[in-house]
Design a protein around this motif. Sequence first.
Motif, PDB file in Angstrom:
ATOM      1  N   UNK A   1       6.499  20.978   4.949  1.00  0.00           N
ATOM      2  CA  UNK A   1       7.705  21.268   5.700  1.00  0.00           C
ATOM      3  C   UNK A   1       8.575  22.213   4.891  1.00  0.00           C
ATOM      4  N   UNK A   2       8.756  23.395   5.430  1.00  0.00           N
ATOM      5  CA  UNK A   2       9.608  24.391   4.796  1.00  0.00           C
ATOM      6  C   UNK A   2      11.047  24.190   5.281  1.00  0.00           C
TER       7      UNK A   2
ATOM      8  N   UNK B   1       7.947  21.482   1.007  1.00  0.00           N
ATOM      9  CA  UNK B   1       7.636  20.143   0.505  1.00  0.00           C
ATOM     10  C   UNK B   1       6.301  19.741   1.126  1.00  0.00           C
ATOM     11  N   UNK B   2       5.378  19.362   0.300  1.00  0.00           N
ATOM     12  CA  UNK B   2       4.038  18.988   0.748  1.00  0.00           C
ATOM     13  C   UNK B   2       3.928  17.463   0.772  1.00  0.00           C
ATOM     14  N   UNK B   3       3.467  16.958   1.910  1.00  0.00           N
ATOM     15  CA  UNK B   3       3.354  15.520   2.119  1.00  0.00           C
ATOM     16  C   UNK B   3       1.896  15.119   2.284  1.00  0.00           C
ATOM     17  N   UNK B   4       1.533  14.052   1.606  1.00  0.00           N
ATOM     18  CA  UNK B   4       0.222  13.451   1.779  1.00  0.00           C
ATOM     19  C   UNK B   4       0.272  12.475   2.952  1.00  0.00           C
ATOM     20  N   UNK B   5      -0.818  12.392   3.690  1.00  0.00           N
ATOM     21  CA  UNK B   5      -0.920  11.484   4.833  1.00  0.00           C
ATOM     22  C   UNK B   5      -2.291  10.823   4.836  1.00  0.00           C
ATOM     23  N   UNK B   6      -2.329   9.555   5.158  1.00  0.00           N
ATOM     24  CA  UNK B   6      -3.617   8.862   5.184  1.00  0.00           C
ATOM     25  C   UNK B   6      -3.617   7.775   6.251  1.00  0.00           C
TER      26      UNK B   6
ATOM     27  N   UNK C   1       5.796  10.505  -0.540  1.00  0.00           N
ATOM     28  CA  UNK C   1       7.207  10.837  -0.662  1.00  0.00           C
ATOM     29  C   UNK C   1       7.461  12.340  -0.648  1.00  0.00           C
ATOM     30  N   UNK C   2       6.415  13.118  -0.824  1.00  0.00           N
ATOM     31  CA  UNK C   2       6.550  14.569  -0.808  1.00  0.00           C
ATOM     32  C   UNK C   2       6.649  15.147  -2.202  1.00  0.00           C
ATOM     33  N   UNK C   3       6.087  16.338  -2.360  1.00  0.00           N
ATOM     34  CA  UNK C   3       6.181  17.052  -3.625  1.00  0.00           C
ATOM     35  C   UNK C   3       6.500  18.517  -3.318  1.00  0.00           C
TER      36      UNK C   3
ATOM     37  N   UNK D   1       0.858  -1.179   0.000  1.00  0.00           N
ATOM     38  CA  UNK D   1       0.000   0.000   0.000  1.00  0.00           C
ATOM     39  C   UNK D   1       0.895   1.231   0.000  1.00  0.00           C
ATOM     40  N   UNK D   2       0.576   2.183  -0.851  1.00  0.00           N
ATOM     41  CA  UNK D   2       1.393   3.382  -0.911  1.00  0.00           C
ATOM     42  C   UNK D   2       0.576   4.599  -1.313  1.00  0.00           C
ATOM     43  N   UNK D   3       1.162   5.775  -1.055  1.00  0.00           N
ATOM     44  CA  UNK D   3       0.582   7.045  -1.460  1.00  0.00           C
ATOM     45  C   UNK D   3       1.509   7.666  -2.490  1.00  0.00           C
ATOM     46  N   UNK D   4       0.943   8.130  -3.583  1.00  0.00           N
ATOM     47  CA  UNK D   4       1.739   8.758  -4.634  1.00  0.00           C
ATOM     48  C   UNK D   4       1.187  10.150  -4.892  1.00  0.00           C
ATOM     49  N   UNK D   5       2.056  11.145  -4.713  1.00  0.00           N
ATOM     50  CA  UNK D   5       1.658  12.532  -4.882  1.00  0.00           C
ATOM     51  C   UNK D   5       2.080  13.053  -6.248  1.00  0.00           C
ATOM     52  N   UNK D   6       1.373  14.082  -6.693  1.00  0.00           N
ATOM     53  CA  UNK D   6       1.737  14.770  -7.925  1.00  0.00           C
ATOM     54  C   UNK D   6       1.191  16.185  -7.882  1.00  0.00           C
TER      55      UNK D   6
END
Length: 120
Positions: free
Chosen positions: A39-40, A92-97, A112-114, A2-7
Motif C-alpha cells: 500500500x503506497x 508498506x508491504x504486508x504479508x498475508x496467509x 504488521x507491514x514493513x 498465531x501471527x505473521x512477522x515480517x522483516x
Amino acid sequence: QVQLVESGGGLVQAGGSLRLSCAASGSIVSINFMGWYRQAPGKQRELVATITSGSRTNYADSVKGRFTISRDNAKNTVYLQMNSLKPEDTAVYYCNAGLLRRGGEYLNLWGQGTLVTVSS
C-alpha cells in the motif's frame, strides 16, 4: 496465538534489491496460501504476489520479471526477492496467509507491514 512477522524492509536506491521475509508462528496445522500486498501513500492496498502450498505463483503485472516469491514450508516462511526496484515500488508491504490452526479454525492473517522506500 498465531501471527505473521515480517522483516527486511528499508531504504534502497533505484535499481537495487531487497528481500522481505515473513514467518508464521503459533499453533499452525497447515498453511494454504501466502502472499505479499503493498500500500503506497494515498493508494489502496494491492496484490504483489502469492504462492500456494504447491508453489504455484501469481504476480502483479507491475512486478513480473523483477520480483520473485518463494516459500519454505518447513519454516512456515514466505520470501519476496525484489530486484530492479523503482521509486514506484515504495510502499508498506504486508504479508498475508491463509492457514489452519489447531482446533480447526481457518484464519486469514495479515502481518504488521514493513516499509520499503526506493529513492531515485
